[in-house]
Design a protein around this motif. Structure first.
Motif, PDB file in Angstrom:
ATOM      1  N   GLY A 267       4.687 -24.206  26.848  1.00 54.38           N
ATOM      2  CA  GLY A 267       3.436 -24.749  26.580  1.00 54.38           C
ATOM      3  C   GLY A 267       3.689 -25.905  28.264  1.00 54.38           C
ATOM      4  N   THR A 268       3.586 -26.769  28.565  1.00 55.87           N
ATOM      5  CA  THR A 268       3.983 -27.630  29.646  1.00 55.87           C
ATOM      6  C   THR A 268       5.399 -27.049  30.360  1.00 55.87           C
ATOM      7  OG1 THR A 268       4.123 -29.879  28.473  1.00 55.87           O
ATOM      8  CG2 THR A 268       2.321 -28.898  29.804  1.00 55.87           C
ATOM      9  N   SER A 269       6.337 -27.573  28.993  1.00 60.51           N
ATOM     10  CA  SER A 269       7.461 -27.189  29.153  1.00 60.51           C
ATOM     11  C   SER A 269       8.596 -26.256  29.908  1.00 60.51           C
ATOM     12  CB  SER A 269       8.278 -27.647  27.871  1.00 60.51           C
ATOM     13  OG  SER A 269       8.381 -28.880  27.546  1.00 60.51           O
ATOM     14  N   VAL A 270       8.970 -26.275  31.169  1.00 65.14           N
ATOM     15  CA  VAL A 270       9.676 -24.929  31.512  1.00 65.14           C
ATOM     16  C   VAL A 270      10.940 -25.348  32.107  1.00 65.14           C
ATOM     17  CG1 VAL A 270       9.364 -25.732  34.177  1.00 65.14           C
ATOM     18  CG2 VAL A 270       9.610 -23.532  33.626  1.00 65.14           C
ATOM     19  N   THR A 271      12.249 -24.462  31.590  1.00 66.46           N
ATOM     20  CA  THR A 271      13.248 -24.167  32.772  1.00 66.46           C
ATOM     21  C   THR A 271      13.987 -23.619  33.091  1.00 66.46           C
ATOM     22  OG1 THR A 271      13.572 -22.771  30.320  1.00 66.46           O
ATOM     23  CG2 THR A 271      14.114 -24.994  30.192  1.00 66.46           C
ATOM     24  N   PHE A 272      14.505 -22.976  33.894  1.00 64.26           N
ATOM     25  CA  PHE A 272      14.915 -23.009  34.963  1.00 64.26           C
ATOM     26  C   PHE A 272      16.797 -22.461  35.121  1.00 64.26           C
ATOM     27  CE2 PHE A 272      11.368 -24.270  37.384  1.00 64.26           C
ATOM     28  CZ  PHE A 272      10.381 -23.475  37.406  1.00 64.26           C
ATOM     29  N   ASN A 273      17.092 -21.102  35.319  1.00 65.03           N
ATOM     30  CA  ASN A 273      18.417 -21.407  35.670  1.00 65.03           C
ATOM     31  C   ASN A 273      18.166 -20.470  36.784  1.00 65.03           C
ATOM     32  OD1 ASN A 273      19.113 -21.872  32.377  1.00 65.03           O
ATOM     33  ND2 ASN A 273      18.440 -19.483  31.664  1.00 65.03           N
ATOM     34  N   VAL A 274      19.389 -20.331  37.682  1.00 61.27           N
ATOM     35  CA  VAL A 274      20.108 -20.575  38.847  1.00 61.27           C
ATOM     36  C   VAL A 274      21.900 -19.513  38.927  1.00 61.27           C
ATOM     37  CG1 VAL A 274      20.286 -21.314  41.199  1.00 61.27           C
ATOM     38  CG2 VAL A 274      18.736 -22.316  39.497  1.00 61.27           C
ATOM     39  N   SER A 275      21.588 -18.387  39.619  1.00 61.85           N
ATOM     40  CA  SER A 275      22.489 -17.878  39.644  1.00 61.85           C
ATOM     41  C   SER A 275      22.931 -16.789  41.573  1.00 61.85           C
ATOM     42  CB  SER A 275      23.156 -16.903  38.579  1.00 61.85           C
ATOM     43  OG  SER A 275      22.011 -15.509  38.538  1.00 61.85           O
TER      44      SER A 275
ATOM     45  N   ALA B 109       4.459 -17.722  23.522  1.00 64.84           N
ATOM     46  CA  ALA B 109       4.812 -16.626  24.452  1.00 64.84           C
ATOM     47  C   ALA B 109       4.690 -17.758  26.082  1.00 64.84           C
ATOM     48  CB  ALA B 109       3.366 -15.549  24.545  1.00 64.84           C
ATOM     49  N   SER B 110       5.873 -16.583  26.362  1.00 59.64           N
ATOM     50  CA  SER B 110       5.534 -17.647  28.173  1.00 59.64           C
ATOM     51  C   SER B 110       4.830 -16.913  28.851  1.00 59.64           C
ATOM     52  CB  SER B 110       7.372 -16.704  28.400  1.00 59.64           C
ATOM     53  OG  SER B 110       7.236 -17.476  30.058  1.00 59.64           O
ATOM     54  N   ALA B 111       4.011 -18.324  29.476  1.00 56.94           N
ATOM     55  CA  ALA B 111       3.203 -17.951  30.483  1.00 56.94           C
ATOM     56  C   ALA B 111       3.955 -17.492  31.951  1.00 56.94           C
ATOM     57  CB  ALA B 111       1.769 -18.549  30.194  1.00 56.94           C
ATOM     58  N   VAL B 112       4.723 -17.997  31.887  1.00 56.50           N
ATOM     59  CA  VAL B 112       4.769 -18.197  33.430  1.00 56.50           C
ATOM     60  C   VAL B 112       5.252 -16.307  34.511  1.00 56.50           C
ATOM     61  CG1 VAL B 112       7.640 -18.315  33.057  1.00 56.50           C
ATOM     62  CG2 VAL B 112       6.413 -18.238  35.340  1.00 56.50           C
ATOM     63  N   ASP B 113       4.848 -16.250  35.059  1.00 59.23           N
ATOM     64  CA  ASP B 113       4.861 -14.838  35.528  1.00 59.23           C
ATOM     65  C   ASP B 113       5.297 -14.756  37.579  1.00 59.23           C
ATOM     66  OD1 ASP B 113       4.494 -11.462  35.775  1.00 59.23           O
ATOM     67  OD2 ASP B 113       2.633 -12.708  36.458  1.00 59.23           O
ATOM     68  N   PRO B 114       5.976 -14.605  37.759  1.00 59.01           N
ATOM     69  CA  PRO B 114       7.333 -14.024  36.965  1.00 59.01           C
ATOM     70  C   PRO B 114       8.033 -14.662  36.267  1.00 59.01           C
ATOM     71  CG  PRO B 114       8.129 -14.016  39.261  1.00 59.01           C
ATOM     72  CD  PRO B 114       6.594 -14.621  39.121  1.00 59.01           C
ATOM     73  N   THR B 115       8.911 -14.186  35.170  1.00 60.86           N
ATOM     74  CA  THR B 115      10.400 -14.610  34.571  1.00 60.86           C
ATOM     75  C   THR B 115      11.429 -15.044  35.293  1.00 60.86           C
ATOM     76  OG1 THR B 115      10.715 -12.378  33.078  1.00 60.86           O
ATOM     77  CG2 THR B 115       9.051 -14.332  32.416  1.00 60.86           C
ATOM     78  N   THR B 116      11.822 -13.137  36.521  1.00 55.83           N
ATOM     79  CA  THR B 116      12.429 -13.528  37.313  1.00 55.83           C
ATOM     80  C   THR B 116      12.177 -13.626  38.862  1.00 55.83           C
ATOM     81  OG1 THR B 116      13.836 -12.529  35.026  1.00 55.83           O
ATOM     82  CG2 THR B 116      14.563 -12.665  37.619  1.00 55.83           C
ATOM     83  N   ALA B 117      12.755 -13.886  39.582  1.00 59.42           N
ATOM     84  CA  ALA B 117      13.147 -14.074  40.694  1.00 59.42           C
ATOM     85  C   ALA B 117      13.987 -13.741  41.701  1.00 59.42           C
ATOM     86  CB  ALA B 117      11.701 -15.249  41.446  1.00 59.42           C
TER      87      ALA B 117
ATOM     88  N   ALA C 231      13.020 -17.941  34.513  1.00 60.59           N
ATOM     89  CA  ALA C 231      11.924 -19.329  34.617  1.00 60.59           C
ATOM     90  C   ALA C 231      11.763 -19.282  33.146  1.00 60.59           C
ATOM     91  CB  ALA C 231      11.125 -19.671  35.253  1.00 60.59           C
ATOM     92  N   ARG C 232      11.824 -19.742  32.241  1.00 59.04           N
ATOM     93  CA  ARG C 232      10.893 -19.956  31.091  1.00 59.04           C
ATOM     94  C   ARG C 232       9.763 -21.087  30.276  1.00 59.04           C
ATOM     95  NH1 ARG C 232      14.126 -16.101  26.889  1.00 59.04           N
ATOM     96  NH2 ARG C 232      12.662 -17.618  25.951  1.00 59.04           N
ATOM     97  N   GLN C 233       9.264 -20.519  30.517  1.00 59.80           N
ATOM     98  CA  GLN C 233       7.874 -21.539  30.487  1.00 59.80           C
ATOM     99  C   GLN C 233       7.551 -21.168  28.030  1.00 59.80           C
ATOM    100  OE1 GLN C 233       3.564 -20.646  32.283  1.00 59.80           O
ATOM    101  NE2 GLN C 233       3.198 -23.448  31.708  1.00 59.80           N
TER     102      GLN C 233
END
Length: 154
Positions: free
Chosen positions: A57-65, A27-35, A53-55
């Protein structure tokens, strides 16, 4: 005579439930997932940027628009180099880079990601700026106020 099938009953149900948990994706533990954040970019107008943001484990990916910056001509996929800079709770900077964008035509808003990296559990990050470059063209965008609903907590 009663026929008994292995794996049925309470033990079978428990084994099935444990197996399902083991097979489930993390599960994605990051909060919030969108800002969202107010943004000003180079010689372009001001507006809002969306950062996802999507997490895992310790890996994260960001998308910017953002619609603040748009394509002035056709741009092929994976053509732009994007850098996202975030600040930590301690005031340090963390940078995520990537060269991943969808193909864009004249007038399309800026869209880039995934930008990948790693985070520590409990790390708090807030967007500061993002930059994208292609060929000799560079656009610098600054986040002008805190992102909403708040910083990313991993």
């Amino acid at each position: 005579m009663k026929l008994r099938i292995p794996g049925t009953g309470t033990a079978g149900a428990v084994a099935l439930a444990v197996g399902a948990l083991v097979m489930a994706p993390a599960a994605s533990a990051v909060d919030p997932t969108t800002a969202d954040a107010p943004t000003t970019c180079s010689s372009q107008a001001s507006g809002r940027a969306t950062i996802e943001a999507r997490q895992d484990g310790t890996s994260v990916t960001f998308n910017v628009s953002t619609p603040v910056v748009w394509a002035s001509h056709y741009m092929p996929a994976d053509f732009m180099e994007t850098t996202l800079t975030l600040s930590t709770a301690d005031g340090d900077e963390v940078t995520f880079r990537g060269k991943s964008n969808p193909p864009m035509i004249l007038g399309d808003g800026f869209d880039s990601g995934p930008l990948t990296g790693t985070v520590a559990p409990g790390e708090v990050l807030e967007a500061e700026s993002f930059t994208f470059e292609f060929l000799t063209f560079r656009v610098d965008c600054t986040i002008t106020a805190p992102q909403t609903p708040g910083p990313f907590v991993f």
